[in-house]
Design a protein around this motif. Sequence first.
Motif, short mmCIF file in Angstrom:
data_model
loop_
_atom_site.label_atom_id
_atom_site.label_comp_id
_atom_site.label_asym_id
_atom_site.label_seq_id
_atom_site.Cartn_x
_atom_site.Cartn_y
_atom_site.Cartn_z
N THR A 290 0.74 -1.21 0.03
CA THR A 290 0.06 0.01 0.14
C THR A 290 0.77 1.41 -0.12
O THR A 290 2.11 1.06 0.27
CB THR A 290 -0.95 -0.04 1.18
OG1 THR A 290 -0.15 0.19 2.30
CG2 THR A 290 -1.72 -1.29 1.42
N ALA A 291 0.15 2.12 -0.48
CA ALA A 291 0.97 3.61 -0.38
C ALA A 291 1.55 4.01 0.75
O ALA A 291 2.56 4.71 0.93
CB ALA A 291 0.02 4.84 -1.05
N ASN A 292 1.06 3.41 2.07
CA ASN A 292 1.69 4.05 3.25
C ASN A 292 2.29 2.89 3.74
O ASN A 292 2.85 3.13 5.30
CB ASN A 292 0.29 4.44 4.24
CG ASN A 292 -0.25 5.75 3.74
OD1 ASN A 292 0.17 6.69 3.43
ND2 ASN A 292 -1.63 5.59 3.73
N CYS A 293 2.80 1.85 3.22
CA CYS A 293 3.41 0.86 3.96
C CYS A 293 4.89 1.18 4.51
O CYS A 293 5.41 1.88 3.45
CB CYS A 293 3.52 -0.39 3.12
SG CYS A 293 4.31 -1.95 3.79
N LEU A 294 5.20 0.86 5.71
CA LEU A 294 6.46 1.07 5.99
C LEU A 294 7.46 -0.02 5.88
O LEU A 294 6.94 -1.24 6.35
CB LEU A 294 6.27 1.74 7.54
CG LEU A 294 5.64 2.61 7.72
CD1 LEU A 294 5.38 3.01 9.17
CD2 LEU A 294 6.07 4.02 7.19
N ILE A 295 8.62 0.19 5.38
CA ILE A 295 9.69 -0.87 5.56
C ILE A 295 10.93 -1.00 6.62
O ILE A 295 11.37 0.18 6.60
CB ILE A 295 10.35 -1.15 4.03
CG1 ILE A 295 9.19 -1.19 2.97
CG2 ILE A 295 11.23 -2.02 3.88
CD1 ILE A 295 8.25 -2.32 2.82
#
Length: 318
Positions: free
Chosen positions: A221-226
Amino acid sequence: MRVGKITKVHCYGRFAIDALDASMSALGGRRLIACRTETEFVAELGQIEAVLGIGMPVDNWSRAERLRLIHLIGSGADSLLPAKGLSSDVQVANARGISAPAMAEFAVSTLLGLTKRLPDALTSQHAREWKRHHPRLISGATLLVVGAGPVGREVAQRARALGMYVIGIRRTGAPHPGFDEMHSADRFAQLATRADAIVMAVPATARTRQMLNADVLDRCTANCLIINVSRGDVIDEEALSARLHAGVLGGAALDVFQREPLPATSPLWDAPNTIITPHVSWSTPDYPSRVVDLFFTNIERVESGQPVINPVDHVRGY
Protein backbone atom coordinates in the motif's frame (compact mmCIF):
# COMPACT_ATOMS: atom_id res chain seq x y z
CA MET A 1 32.97 -36.29 16.29
CA ARG A 2 36.29 -35.84 18.06
CA VAL A 3 36.35 -35.25 21.79
CA GLY A 4 39.10 -34.05 24.09
CA LYS A 5 40.73 -30.83 25.21
CA ILE A 6 41.06 -27.89 22.85
CA THR A 7 44.45 -26.40 23.67
CA LYS A 8 44.43 -23.28 21.52
CA VAL A 9 41.77 -20.69 20.82
CA HIS A 10 42.02 -18.50 17.73
CA CYS A 11 40.21 -15.27 17.02
CA TYR A 12 39.97 -13.13 13.92
CA GLY A 13 38.92 -9.51 13.59
CA ARG A 14 39.06 -6.57 15.94
CA PHE A 15 35.74 -7.25 17.64
CA ALA A 16 36.63 -10.85 18.51
CA ILE A 17 40.15 -9.90 19.61
CA ASP A 18 38.91 -7.12 21.91
CA ALA A 19 36.17 -9.31 23.35
CA LEU A 20 38.58 -12.15 24.18
CA ASP A 21 41.24 -9.78 25.51
CA ALA A 22 38.67 -8.59 28.04
CA SER A 23 37.87 -12.17 29.08
CA MET A 24 41.29 -13.80 29.45
CA SER A 25 40.21 -15.62 32.61
CA ALA A 26 37.76 -17.68 30.56
CA LEU A 27 40.55 -19.35 28.58
CA GLY A 28 40.95 -22.04 31.20
CA GLY A 29 44.59 -22.70 30.43
CA ARG A 30 44.11 -22.58 26.68
CA ARG A 31 46.44 -20.47 24.57
CA LEU A 32 44.91 -17.48 22.79
CA ILE A 33 46.14 -16.68 19.29
CA ALA A 34 44.86 -13.41 17.83
CA CYS A 35 44.97 -13.12 14.04
CA ARG A 36 44.87 -9.45 13.13
CA THR A 37 45.38 -9.78 9.39
CA GLU A 38 44.21 -12.07 6.60
CA THR A 39 47.77 -13.28 6.12
CA GLU A 40 48.11 -14.28 9.78
CA PHE A 41 44.81 -16.14 9.73
CA VAL A 42 45.53 -18.09 6.55
CA ALA A 43 48.99 -19.01 7.89
CA GLU A 44 47.41 -20.43 11.06
CA LEU A 45 44.65 -22.35 9.27
CA GLY A 46 46.19 -25.78 9.72
CA GLN A 47 46.57 -25.24 13.49
CA ILE A 48 43.11 -23.88 14.32
CA GLU A 49 40.93 -25.97 16.61
CA ALA A 50 38.34 -23.38 17.62
CA VAL A 51 37.93 -19.87 16.27
CA LEU A 52 35.79 -16.85 17.11
CA GLY A 53 35.27 -14.27 14.41
CA ILE A 54 33.37 -13.29 11.29
CA GLY A 55 34.25 -12.74 7.64
CA MET A 56 37.17 -15.12 7.87
CA PRO A 57 39.34 -14.87 4.71
CA VAL A 58 39.48 -18.48 3.57
CA ASP A 59 38.80 -19.65 0.01
CA ASN A 60 39.24 -23.32 0.85
CA TRP A 61 39.05 -24.82 4.35
CA SER A 62 40.51 -28.22 3.43
CA ARG A 63 43.81 -27.41 5.22
CA ALA A 64 41.96 -26.88 8.50
CA GLU A 65 42.45 -30.50 9.54
CA ARG A 66 42.36 -29.79 13.30
CA LEU A 67 39.35 -27.50 13.16
CA ARG A 68 36.42 -28.48 15.38
CA LEU A 69 34.47 -25.27 15.97
CA ILE A 70 33.80 -22.06 14.06
CA HIS A 71 31.92 -19.58 16.24
CA LEU A 72 30.49 -16.49 14.58
CA ILE A 73 30.26 -13.28 16.58
CA GLY A 74 26.92 -12.40 14.97
CA SER A 75 23.82 -14.26 13.89
CA GLY A 76 24.44 -14.16 10.14
CA ALA A 77 26.46 -16.95 8.54
CA ASP A 78 26.42 -15.50 5.02
CA SER A 79 30.04 -14.35 5.36
CA LEU A 80 31.10 -17.97 5.91
CA LEU A 81 28.72 -20.34 4.14
CA PRO A 82 28.86 -22.00 1.73
CA ALA A 83 32.44 -22.83 2.76
CA LYS A 84 34.49 -24.78 0.26
CA GLY A 85 36.42 -27.67 1.79
CA LEU A 86 34.86 -27.33 5.24
CA SER A 87 34.43 -30.74 6.81
CA SER A 88 30.91 -31.69 7.86
CA ASP A 89 32.44 -32.70 11.22
CA VAL A 90 33.21 -29.05 12.01
CA GLN A 91 30.50 -27.55 14.17
CA VAL A 92 29.45 -24.02 13.25
CA ALA A 93 27.68 -21.87 15.83
CA ASN A 94 26.44 -18.31 15.87
CA ALA A 95 25.26 -15.72 18.38
CA ARG A 96 21.60 -15.67 17.41
CA GLY A 97 19.25 -14.63 20.17
CA ILE A 98 21.79 -12.57 22.11
CA SER A 99 20.81 -9.35 20.38
CA ALA A 100 17.18 -10.26 19.64
CA PRO A 101 15.66 -7.92 22.26
CA ALA A 102 17.83 -5.00 21.12
CA MET A 103 17.01 -5.58 17.45
CA ALA A 104 13.32 -5.91 18.24
CA GLU A 105 13.41 -2.64 20.18
CA PHE A 106 15.10 -0.99 17.20
CA ALA A 107 12.49 -2.33 14.79
CA VAL A 108 9.52 -1.29 16.92
CA SER A 109 10.96 2.10 17.95
CA THR A 110 11.69 3.03 14.33
CA LEU A 111 8.27 1.72 13.33
CA LEU A 112 6.73 4.09 15.86
CA GLY A 113 8.97 6.93 14.71
CA LEU A 114 7.99 6.46 11.07
CA THR A 115 4.31 6.13 11.95
CA LYS A 116 4.51 9.45 13.78
CA ARG A 117 6.60 10.91 10.89
CA LEU A 118 9.49 11.89 13.14
CA PRO A 119 12.06 12.06 10.28
CA ASP A 120 9.92 14.67 8.53
CA ALA A 121 9.41 16.54 11.80
CA LEU A 122 13.18 16.64 12.41
CA THR A 123 13.79 17.88 8.88
CA SER A 124 11.35 20.72 9.48
CA GLN A 125 12.95 21.43 12.87
CA HIS A 126 16.44 21.72 11.38
CA ALA A 127 15.03 24.06 8.71
CA ARG A 128 13.24 26.10 11.43
CA GLU A 129 10.07 25.50 9.49
CA TRP A 130 6.65 25.24 11.19
CA LYS A 131 5.11 22.47 9.13
CA ARG A 132 2.62 19.84 10.25
CA HIS A 133 3.34 16.22 9.35
CA HIS A 134 0.27 14.26 10.28
CA PRO A 135 1.03 11.10 12.30
CA ARG A 136 -0.86 7.84 12.02
CA LEU A 137 -2.08 5.37 14.63
CA ILE A 138 -0.10 2.17 15.13
CA SER A 139 -2.79 0.39 17.19
CA GLY A 140 -4.95 -1.69 14.88
CA ALA A 141 -2.38 -1.68 12.07
CA THR A 142 -1.18 -4.92 10.46
CA LEU A 143 2.49 -5.86 10.73
CA LEU A 144 4.07 -8.49 8.50
CA VAL A 145 7.20 -10.00 10.11
CA VAL A 146 9.37 -11.91 7.65
CA GLY A 147 11.30 -14.43 9.73
CA ALA A 148 10.07 -16.09 12.91
CA GLY A 149 13.41 -16.66 14.60
CA PRO A 150 14.45 -15.02 17.88
CA VAL A 151 14.32 -11.49 16.44
CA GLY A 152 11.04 -11.96 14.63
CA ARG A 153 9.39 -13.41 17.73
CA GLU A 154 10.61 -10.54 19.90
CA VAL A 155 9.30 -8.04 17.35
CA ALA A 156 5.91 -9.78 17.30
CA GLN A 157 5.64 -9.71 21.09
CA ARG A 158 6.28 -5.96 21.25
CA ALA A 159 4.08 -5.13 18.28
CA ARG A 160 1.13 -7.06 19.69
CA ALA A 161 1.55 -5.21 22.99
CA LEU A 162 1.03 -1.99 21.00
CA GLY A 163 -2.22 -3.33 19.57
CA MET A 164 -0.94 -4.42 16.17
CA TYR A 165 -2.19 -7.47 14.29
CA VAL A 166 0.93 -9.52 13.49
CA ILE A 167 1.33 -11.88 10.56
CA GLY A 168 4.47 -14.01 10.42
CA ILE A 169 6.35 -15.69 7.60
CA ARG A 170 8.61 -18.67 8.18
CA ARG A 171 10.08 -21.36 5.94
CA THR A 172 7.72 -24.09 7.13
CA GLY A 173 4.64 -21.91 7.64
CA ALA A 174 3.96 -23.78 10.90
CA PRO A 175 1.81 -21.81 13.37
CA HIS A 176 3.41 -20.03 16.33
CA PRO A 177 1.50 -18.71 19.36
CA GLY A 178 3.38 -15.40 19.24
CA PHE A 179 1.76 -14.47 15.92
CA ASP A 180 -1.85 -13.92 14.94
CA GLU A 181 -1.20 -15.74 11.66
CA MET A 182 1.72 -17.66 10.21
CA HIS A 183 2.41 -18.48 6.57
CA SER A 184 5.16 -19.95 4.39
CA ALA A 185 7.54 -17.77 2.38
CA ASP A 186 5.84 -18.48 -0.96
CA ARG A 187 2.92 -16.29 0.18
CA PHE A 188 5.05 -13.21 0.84
CA ALA A 189 3.92 -11.19 -2.18
CA GLN A 190 0.27 -11.94 -1.50
CA LEU A 191 0.54 -11.03 2.19
CA ALA A 192 2.36 -7.77 1.42
CA THR A 193 -0.93 -6.35 0.13
CA ARG A 194 -2.35 -6.55 3.67
CA ALA A 195 0.61 -4.99 5.50
CA ASP A 196 0.77 -1.51 6.97
CA ALA A 197 4.41 -2.31 7.80
CA ILE A 198 6.93 -5.03 6.96
CA VAL A 199 9.85 -6.02 9.19
CA MET A 200 12.60 -8.07 7.53
CA ALA A 201 14.18 -10.40 10.09
CA VAL A 202 15.38 -13.31 7.96
CA PRO A 203 18.91 -14.71 7.60
CA ALA A 204 20.73 -13.94 4.36
CA THR A 205 20.76 -17.05 2.17
CA ALA A 206 20.42 -17.81 -1.53
CA ARG A 207 16.67 -18.22 -0.97
CA THR A 208 16.20 -14.85 0.75
CA ARG A 209 18.39 -12.74 -1.53
CA GLN A 210 16.31 -9.74 -2.71
CA MET A 211 13.25 -11.40 -1.24
CA LEU A 212 11.69 -7.95 -0.90
CA ASN A 213 11.88 -7.09 -4.58
CA ALA A 214 10.14 -4.75 -7.02
CA ASP A 215 7.19 -7.10 -7.45
CA VAL A 216 6.53 -7.30 -3.71
CA LEU A 217 7.05 -3.56 -3.24
CA ASP A 218 4.55 -2.81 -6.00
CA ARG A 219 1.93 -4.81 -4.10
CA CYS A 220 2.41 -2.75 -0.93
CA THR A 221 0.00 0.00 0.00
CA ALA A 222 1.03 3.63 -0.45
CA ASN A 223 1.52 4.06 3.31
CA CYS A 224 3.42 0.81 3.94
CA LEU A 225 6.56 1.13 6.06
CA ILE A 226 9.67 -1.05 5.49
CA ILE A 227 12.05 -1.95 8.35
CA ASN A 228 15.17 -4.04 7.77
CA VAL A 229 17.27 -5.45 10.63
CA SER A 230 18.48 -8.59 8.88
CA ARG A 231 20.89 -8.14 5.96
CA GLY A 232 21.02 -5.66 3.11
CA ASP A 233 20.90 -8.44 0.52
CA VAL A 234 17.31 -9.38 1.41
CA ILE A 235 16.01 -6.14 -0.17
CA ASP A 236 16.31 -4.80 -3.70
CA GLU A 237 17.68 -1.43 -2.56
CA GLU A 238 17.37 0.23 -5.96
CA ALA A 239 13.69 -0.70 -6.21
CA LEU A 240 13.04 0.42 -2.62
CA SER A 241 14.80 3.74 -3.10
CA ALA A 242 12.90 4.48 -6.31
CA ARG A 243 9.56 3.87 -4.64
CA LEU A 244 10.40 5.89 -1.55
CA HIS A 245 11.37 8.88 -3.69
CA ALA A 246 8.25 8.43 -5.83
CA GLY A 247 6.10 8.63 -2.71
CA VAL A 248 4.42 5.26 -3.25
CA LEU A 249 5.63 3.91 0.12
CA GLY A 250 5.19 5.45 3.56
CA GLY A 251 8.83 5.31 4.63
CA ALA A 252 11.63 3.02 5.74
CA ALA A 253 14.04 2.29 8.59
CA LEU A 254 17.21 0.62 7.36
CA ASP A 255 20.04 -0.60 9.59
CA VAL A 256 21.73 -2.91 7.07
CA PHE A 257 22.75 -2.47 3.45
CA GLN A 258 24.11 -4.38 0.48
CA ARG A 259 27.29 -2.34 0.77
CA GLU A 260 28.52 -1.07 4.13
CA PRO A 261 29.30 1.69 4.84
CA LEU A 262 26.42 2.95 2.73
CA PRO A 263 28.03 5.05 -0.04
CA ALA A 264 27.51 8.82 0.26
CA THR A 265 26.09 8.73 -3.27
CA SER A 266 23.22 6.39 -2.31
CA PRO A 267 19.80 7.99 -2.88
CA LEU A 268 18.58 6.25 0.27
CA TRP A 269 20.25 8.96 2.37
CA ASP A 270 17.67 11.56 1.42
CA ALA A 271 14.63 9.35 0.83
CA PRO A 272 11.53 10.86 2.45
CA ASN A 273 10.46 9.64 5.92
CA THR A 274 13.47 7.34 6.07
CA ILE A 275 15.77 6.47 8.97
CA ILE A 276 19.32 5.33 8.17
CA THR A 277 21.51 3.77 10.89
CA PRO A 278 25.00 2.19 10.54
CA HIS A 279 24.29 -1.48 11.39
CA VAL A 280 23.88 -0.91 15.13
CA SER A 281 20.49 -2.43 15.93
CA TRP A 282 22.22 -5.41 17.58
CA SER A 283 24.50 -3.37 19.83
CA THR A 284 24.29 -3.49 23.62
CA PRO A 285 27.05 -2.86 26.19
CA ASP A 286 27.16 -6.50 27.30
CA TYR A 287 27.10 -8.06 23.82
CA PRO A 288 30.86 -8.87 23.64
CA SER A 289 30.94 -10.59 27.03
CA ARG A 290 27.83 -12.62 26.24
CA VAL A 291 29.31 -13.77 22.92
CA VAL A 292 32.52 -14.85 24.67
CA ASP A 293 30.54 -16.73 27.34
CA LEU A 294 28.64 -18.60 24.63
CA PHE A 295 31.87 -19.31 22.75
CA PHE A 296 33.52 -20.97 25.73
CA THR A 297 30.34 -22.86 26.62
CA ASN A 298 30.37 -24.27 23.10
CA ILE A 299 34.08 -25.11 23.31
CA GLU A 300 33.31 -27.19 26.40
CA ARG A 301 30.45 -28.89 24.57
CA VAL A 302 32.70 -29.72 21.62
CA GLU A 303 35.35 -31.10 23.98
CA SER A 304 32.79 -33.45 25.53
CA GLY A 305 31.24 -34.52 22.22
CA GLN A 306 27.99 -32.59 22.62
CA PRO A 307 26.24 -30.52 19.94
CA VAL A 308 26.79 -26.79 20.22
CA ILE A 309 24.23 -24.20 21.27
CA ASN A 310 23.01 -22.20 18.26
CA PRO A 311 24.17 -24.64 15.58
CA VAL A 312 24.31 -23.43 11.98
CA ASP A 313 23.43 -25.90 9.21
CA HIS A 314 26.23 -26.04 6.63
CA VAL A 315 23.76 -26.40 3.77
CA ARG A 316 20.85 -24.18 4.81
CA GLY A 317 23.19 -21.43 6.02
CA TYR A 318 21.35 -20.72 9.29
